[in-house]
Design a protein around this motif. Sequence first.
Motif, PDB file in Angstrom:
ATOM      1  N   ASP A 113      12.963 -17.599   0.968  1.00  0.00           N
ATOM      2  CA  ASP A 113      12.908 -15.778  -0.127  1.00  0.00           C
ATOM      3  C   ASP A 113      11.797 -15.432  -0.501  1.00  0.00           C
ATOM      4  N   SER A 114      10.826 -15.042   0.107  1.00  0.00           N
ATOM      5  CA  SER A 114       9.185 -14.540  -0.317  1.00  0.00           C
ATOM      6  C   SER A 114       9.198 -13.392  -1.366  1.00  0.00           C
ATOM      7  N   TYR A 115      10.597 -13.022  -1.688  1.00  0.00           N
ATOM      8  CA  TYR A 115      10.818 -12.497  -2.623  1.00  0.00           C
ATOM      9  C   TYR A 115      10.545 -12.783  -4.228  1.00  0.00           C
ATOM     10  N   SER A 116       9.805 -12.165  -5.171  1.00  0.00           N
ATOM     11  CA  SER A 116       9.455 -12.258  -6.258  1.00  0.00           C
ATOM     12  C   SER A 116       9.335 -10.888  -7.130  1.00  0.00           C
ATOM     13  N   ILE A 117       9.670 -11.268  -8.120  1.00  0.00           N
ATOM     14  CA  ILE A 117       9.615 -10.553  -9.298  1.00  0.00           C
ATOM     15  C   ILE A 117       9.395 -10.734 -10.569  1.00  0.00           C
ATOM     16  N   ASP A 118       8.509 -10.267 -11.532  1.00  0.00           N
ATOM     17  CA  ASP A 118       7.817 -10.137 -12.711  1.00  0.00           C
ATOM     18  C   ASP A 118       8.858  -8.726 -13.510  1.00  0.00           C
ATOM     19  N   ALA A 119       9.831  -9.058 -14.420  1.00  0.00           N
ATOM     20  CA  ALA A 119       9.989  -7.450 -14.532  1.00  0.00           C
ATOM     21  C   ALA A 119      10.821  -7.640 -15.844  1.00  0.00           C
ATOM     22  N   GLU A 120      11.068  -6.917 -16.480  1.00  0.00           N
ATOM     23  CA  GLU A 120      11.510  -6.549 -18.145  1.00  0.00           C
ATOM     24  C   GLU A 120      12.480  -5.798 -17.741  1.00  0.00           C
ATOM     25  N   LEU A 121      14.040  -6.410 -17.827  1.00  0.00           N
ATOM     26  CA  LEU A 121      15.140  -5.749 -17.333  1.00  0.00           C
ATOM     27  C   LEU A 121      15.836  -5.090 -19.074  1.00  0.00           C
ATOM     28  N   SER A 122      16.546  -4.000 -18.789  1.00  0.00           N
ATOM     29  CA  SER A 122      16.984  -3.911 -20.555  1.00  0.00           C
ATOM     30  C   SER A 122      18.583  -4.495 -20.195  1.00  0.00           C
ATOM     31  N   ALA A 123      19.161  -4.370 -21.081  1.00  0.00           N
ATOM     32  CA  ALA A 123      20.920  -4.833 -21.084  1.00  0.00           C
ATOM     33  C   ALA A 123      21.691  -3.746 -19.536  1.00  0.00           C
ATOM     34  N   GLN A 124      21.002  -1.780 -19.924  1.00  0.00           N
ATOM     35  CA  GLN A 124      21.840  -1.337 -19.853  1.00  0.00           C
ATOM     36  C   GLN A 124      21.340  -1.580 -18.170  1.00  0.00           C
ATOM     37  N   GLU A 125      20.315  -1.793 -17.533  1.00  0.00           N
ATOM     38  CA  GLU A 125      20.051  -1.720 -16.314  1.00  0.00           C
ATOM     39  C   GLU A 125      20.708  -2.907 -15.811  1.00  0.00           C
ATOM     40  N   ILE A 126      20.942  -4.259 -16.453  1.00  0.00           N
ATOM     41  CA  ILE A 126      21.762  -5.657 -15.573  1.00  0.00           C
ATOM     42  C   ILE A 126      23.077  -5.120 -15.960  1.00  0.00           C
ATOM     43  N   LEU A 127      23.613  -4.396 -16.260  1.00  0.00           N
ATOM     44  CA  LEU A 127      24.647  -3.803 -15.958  1.00  0.00           C
ATOM     45  C   LEU A 127      24.679  -3.008 -15.460  1.00  0.00           C
ATOM     46  N   ASP A 128      24.483  -2.034 -15.131  1.00  0.00           N
ATOM     47  CA  ASP A 128      24.612  -1.752 -14.379  1.00  0.00           C
ATOM     48  C   ASP A 128      24.576  -1.870 -12.736  1.00  0.00           C
ATOM     49  N   MET A 129      23.632  -3.141 -12.741  1.00  0.00           N
ATOM     50  CA  MET A 129      23.529  -3.589 -11.268  1.00  0.00           C
ATOM     51  C   MET A 129      24.553  -4.942 -11.234  1.00  0.00           C
TER      52      MET A 129
END
Lengths: 185, 68
Positions: A113-129
């Motif tokens: 998998d070439s998909y790479s990501i470096d981001a800050e996720l909020s608690a709400q974003e994690i739960l939403d996903m």
Amino acid sequence: MGKLLHLYGYMTEQQLITRLKDQDPQAQRRAYERFAPMMFGVCKRYLRTREDAEEALVSGFFKVFTLIGQYGGAGSFEGWIRRIMVNESLMMLRKNQPIIFPGDDSKFADEPDSYSIDAELSAQEILDMLDQLPNGYRTIFNLYVLEGFKHQEIADMLGISINTSKSQLILAKEKLKSLLKAKGF
Amino acid sequence: MDIFDLFKKNASKLDEPPPEQTWAKLEQRLLQRKRPRRKGIQFLQLGAVVLIVLVLIVAILMVMYYKK
């Protein structure tokens, strides 16, 4: 170390465990204050509502305090509590509805998998996903990625095949990737 | 960073103190476990057992009587 001593109210972990084994209410309150925030986070990852997560947390701590005699010190105390919380969350999940594992079991070869990501996720974003994943994907993702269980252990815990565990993980990854892309990450 | 690593890195953000009533619920359950069982309930249980035994005896006697 100073922070740890402060959290236990000037008790070492070993002293806390000894007092918990004596069913000391003050030690129970301290253990709860120390571990509840982290364990609430664990329960929320598995369960879709805060009410269910709270219920699993209460049942989990009740078991921690009543079964403390079974803790022999082989692994970390935190790990022992976490395992109980995971089991309680899984029981709660099954109580609400059976965990369904949708998808094709043959799809377990993890392609590069070439998909790479470096981001800050909020608690709400994690739960939403996580909320957008079917229970099967979500459970395997939590157990494998965030708890660190092996596929064999997950298969034994959930009564599924290793291939089902692997395929659910790949499908969870694909779904999460599409959700991250949709969110602009 | 791999997707899995991204979630591992951020998962601790879900940690938060649960509502205060959660401790109250837990404390209540722990207190219920410690509370000795009331004698009234024990008498009721004993009464129920005696009643079941009596019903069984009467049933057996009736079966024997009608067989004769």
